[in-house]
Design a protein around this motif. Structure first.
Motif, PDB file in Angstrom:
ATOM      1  N   LYS A  77      -6.437   4.846   8.866  1.00  0.00           N
ATOM      2  CA  LYS A  77      -5.695   6.284  10.245  1.00  0.00           C
ATOM      3  C   LYS A  77      -5.559   5.808  11.294  1.00  0.00           C
ATOM      4  O   LYS A  77      -4.809   6.098  11.954  1.00  0.00           O
ATOM      5  CB  LYS A  77      -6.181   7.373   9.291  1.00  0.00           C
ATOM      6  CG  LYS A  77      -5.052   8.271   8.166  1.00  0.00           C
ATOM      7  CD  LYS A  77      -4.171   8.899   8.247  1.00  0.00           C
ATOM      8  CE  LYS A  77      -3.735  10.077   7.020  1.00  0.00           C
ATOM      9  NZ  LYS A  77      -2.207   9.661   7.536  1.00  0.00           N
ATOM     10  N   THR A 116       0.746  -1.195   0.123  1.00  0.00           N
ATOM     11  CA  THR A 116      -0.132   0.079  -0.184  1.00  0.00           C
ATOM     12  C   THR A 116       0.852   1.485   0.092  1.00  0.00           C
ATOM     13  O   THR A 116       2.142   1.742   0.097  1.00  0.00           O
ATOM     14  CB  THR A 116      -0.530   0.523   1.112  1.00  0.00           C
ATOM     15  OG1 THR A 116      -1.561  -1.380   0.902  1.00  0.00           O
ATOM     16  CG2 THR A 116      -2.179   1.096   1.343  1.00  0.00           C
ATOM     17  N   GLN A 117       0.197   2.178  -0.934  1.00  0.00           N
ATOM     18  CA  GLN A 117       1.202   3.785  -0.109  1.00  0.00           C
ATOM     19  C   GLN A 117       0.044   5.221  -0.783  1.00  0.00           C
ATOM     20  O   GLN A 117      -0.588   4.579   0.071  1.00  0.00           O
ATOM     21  CB  GLN A 117       1.370   3.454  -2.475  1.00  0.00           C
ATOM     22  CG  GLN A 117       2.179   2.400  -3.096  1.00  0.00           C
ATOM     23  CD  GLN A 117       2.501   2.659  -4.660  1.00  0.00           C
ATOM     24  OE1 GLN A 117       2.844   3.651  -4.684  1.00  0.00           O
ATOM     25  NE2 GLN A 117       2.468   1.629  -5.229  1.00  0.00           N
ATOM     26  N   THR A 118       1.083   6.110  -0.179  1.00  0.00           N
ATOM     27  CA  THR A 118       0.826   7.137   0.081  1.00  0.00           C
ATOM     28  C   THR A 118      -0.607   7.007  -1.354  1.00  0.00           C
ATOM     29  O   THR A 118      -0.330   7.023  -2.652  1.00  0.00           O
ATOM     30  CB  THR A 118       0.836   8.484  -0.015  1.00  0.00           C
ATOM     31  OG1 THR A 118       2.240   7.789   1.400  1.00  0.00           O
ATOM     32  CG2 THR A 118       0.709   9.398   0.350  1.00  0.00           C
ATOM     33  N   ASN A 119      -1.656   7.752  -0.900  1.00  0.00           N
ATOM     34  CA  ASN A 119      -2.640   8.263  -1.938  1.00  0.00           C
ATOM     35  C   ASN A 119      -3.175   6.622  -3.043  1.00  0.00           C
ATOM     36  O   ASN A 119      -3.326   7.124  -4.313  1.00  0.00           O
ATOM     37  CB  ASN A 119      -2.621   9.029  -2.338  1.00  0.00           C
ATOM     38  CG  ASN A 119      -2.418  10.351  -1.747  1.00  0.00           C
ATOM     39  OD1 ASN A 119      -3.262  10.360  -0.585  1.00  0.00           O
ATOM     40  ND2 ASN A 119      -1.443  11.195  -1.651  1.00  0.00           N
ATOM     41  N   ASP A 120      -2.871   5.693  -2.215  1.00  0.00           N
ATOM     42  CA  ASP A 120      -3.503   4.516  -3.206  1.00  0.00           C
ATOM     43  C   ASP A 120      -4.830   4.789  -3.153  1.00  0.00           C
ATOM     44  O   ASP A 120      -5.404   4.563  -2.558  1.00  0.00           O
ATOM     45  CB  ASP A 120      -2.493   3.147  -2.096  1.00  0.00           C
ATOM     46  CG  ASP A 120      -2.953   1.823  -3.258  1.00  0.00           C
ATOM     47  OD1 ASP A 120      -3.061   1.157  -4.068  1.00  0.00           O
ATOM     48  OD2 ASP A 120      -1.860   1.334  -2.529  1.00  0.00           O
ATOM     49  N   THR A 121      -5.360   4.265  -4.525  1.00  0.00           N
ATOM     50  CA  THR A 121      -6.338   4.484  -5.606  1.00  0.00           C
ATOM     51  C   THR A 121      -7.174   3.144  -4.963  1.00  0.00           C
ATOM     52  O   THR A 121      -8.021   3.598  -5.238  1.00  0.00           O
ATOM     53  CB  THR A 121      -6.172   4.859  -6.673  1.00  0.00           C
ATOM     54  OG1 THR A 121      -5.577   3.280  -6.848  1.00  0.00           O
ATOM     55  CG2 THR A 121      -5.640   6.024  -7.253  1.00  0.00           C
ATOM     56  N   TYR A 154      -1.439   4.647   6.107  1.00  0.00           N
ATOM     57  CA  TYR A 154      -2.592   5.009   5.526  1.00  0.00           C
ATOM     58  C   TYR A 154      -2.878   3.991   4.386  1.00  0.00           C
ATOM     59  O   TYR A 154      -2.322   2.937   4.858  1.00  0.00           O
ATOM     60  CB  TYR A 154      -1.781   5.633   3.688  1.00  0.00           C
ATOM     61  CG  TYR A 154      -0.159   5.096   3.619  1.00  0.00           C
ATOM     62  CD1 TYR A 154       0.346   4.722   3.054  1.00  0.00           C
ATOM     63  CD2 TYR A 154       1.236   5.766   4.177  1.00  0.00           C
ATOM     64  CE1 TYR A 154       1.628   3.657   2.499  1.00  0.00           C
ATOM     65  CE2 TYR A 154       2.290   5.410   4.589  1.00  0.00           C
ATOM     66  CZ  TYR A 154       2.729   4.569   2.904  1.00  0.00           C
ATOM     67  OH  TYR A 154       3.625   3.756   2.629  1.00  0.00           O
ATOM     68  N   LYS A 172      -9.852   4.482   4.463  1.00  0.00           N
ATOM     69  CA  LYS A 172      -8.874   5.612   4.699  1.00  0.00           C
ATOM     70  C   LYS A 172      -8.969   6.002   6.053  1.00  0.00           C
ATOM     71  O   LYS A 172      -7.862   6.159   7.048  1.00  0.00           O
ATOM     72  CB  LYS A 172      -9.097   6.582   3.915  1.00  0.00           C
ATOM     73  CG  LYS A 172      -7.591   8.016   3.825  1.00  0.00           C
ATOM     74  CD  LYS A 172      -8.112   9.133   2.484  1.00  0.00           C
ATOM     75  CE  LYS A 172      -6.946   9.928   2.706  1.00  0.00           C
ATOM     76  NZ  LYS A 172      -6.267  10.628   1.713  1.00  0.00           N
ATOM     77  N   LYS A 180     -12.785   4.612   0.949  1.00  0.00           N
ATOM     78  CA  LYS A 180     -13.546   6.411   1.692  1.00  0.00           C
ATOM     79  C   LYS A 180     -12.645   6.003   3.464  1.00  0.00           C
ATOM     80  O   LYS A 180     -12.404   6.269   3.890  1.00  0.00           O
ATOM     81  CB  LYS A 180     -14.014   7.399   1.154  1.00  0.00           C
ATOM     82  CG  LYS A 180     -13.657   7.871   0.142  1.00  0.00           C
ATOM     83  CD  LYS A 180     -15.623   8.202  -0.275  1.00  0.00           C
ATOM     84  CE  LYS A 180     -15.418   9.668  -1.525  1.00  0.00           C
ATOM     85  NZ  LYS A 180     -16.527  10.049  -2.128  1.00  0.00           N
TER      86      LYS A 180
END
Length: 187
Positions: A80, A64-69, A187, A76, A73
């Motif tokens: 977090k 998983t990456q930052t701003n993973d598509t 994230y 996220k 919602k």
């Protein structure tokens, strides 16, 4: 205590939210390696689209990456806040995991890096944990960088060699603190 006091009311709430925001299975069941490298099904609240996967068609791990598509919602927020990890207390109850220990990695990820990092498999001498020494020291989250995986492994091995009840208490307190203040690697 966590299962009765938290999961008992959070689970129906997350189920309702998922039903309206992103219908599909509530839980994500991931194959992980536990103590002595024995596979087990690690439970999490689903935080990604139901069609997404953490492995490509060749079996390579996709962290998983930052701003993973792929992250929903609701997912996220769950990631977090670490709420996505709560079902792992069922894994603790079943004896697959401990509250504190080296975090269990994806099976494909284990296969990819077990021969690249010295003593990596020693992480499997103990039960994996919901939280761990590496996580509270900034080595949380997905990565493809071998150097970061080496550091994570060093912290995991240090934990195994220096385990104590009080170290576990310290890690639990640090985990709660990271949940409250927010962790940039969540994230």
């Amino acid at each position: 205590i966590v299962i009765i006091c938290l999961l008992s009311w959070i689970t129906p709430l997350i189920l309702l939210l998922q039903f309206f925001l992103d219908p599909g299975p509530m839980l994500y069941v991931a194959k992980r390696w536990g103590r002595d490298s024995k596979p087990f099904n690690c439970l999490k609240f689903r935080s990604m689209q139901k069609t997404s996967t953490n492995s490509d068609c060749n079996g390579h791990h996709i962290p998983t990456q930052t701003n993973d598509t792929r992250i929903t919602k609701l997912g996220k927020f769950l990631r977090k806040s670490n709420l996505d990890e709560l079902p792992q207390f069922i894994n603790v109850l079943l004896g697959h995991m401990s509250v504190v220990g080296p975090r269990p990695h994806d099976e494909c990820e284990n296969m990819e890096i077990k021969d690249q990092i010295d003593l990596y498999m020693w992480r499997h001498l103990v039960k994996p944990g919901i939280t761990g020494w590496a996580q509270v020291n900034g080595f949380r989250g997905g990565t493809k960088k071998l150097e970061l995986m080496k550091k994570r492994t060093e912290y995991d091995l240090w934990y195994i060699e220096n385990w104590s009840f009080w170290l576990d208490i310290q890690i639990i307190i640090q985990t709660i603190w990271h949940m409250i203040k927010g962790d940039p690697n969540a994230y």
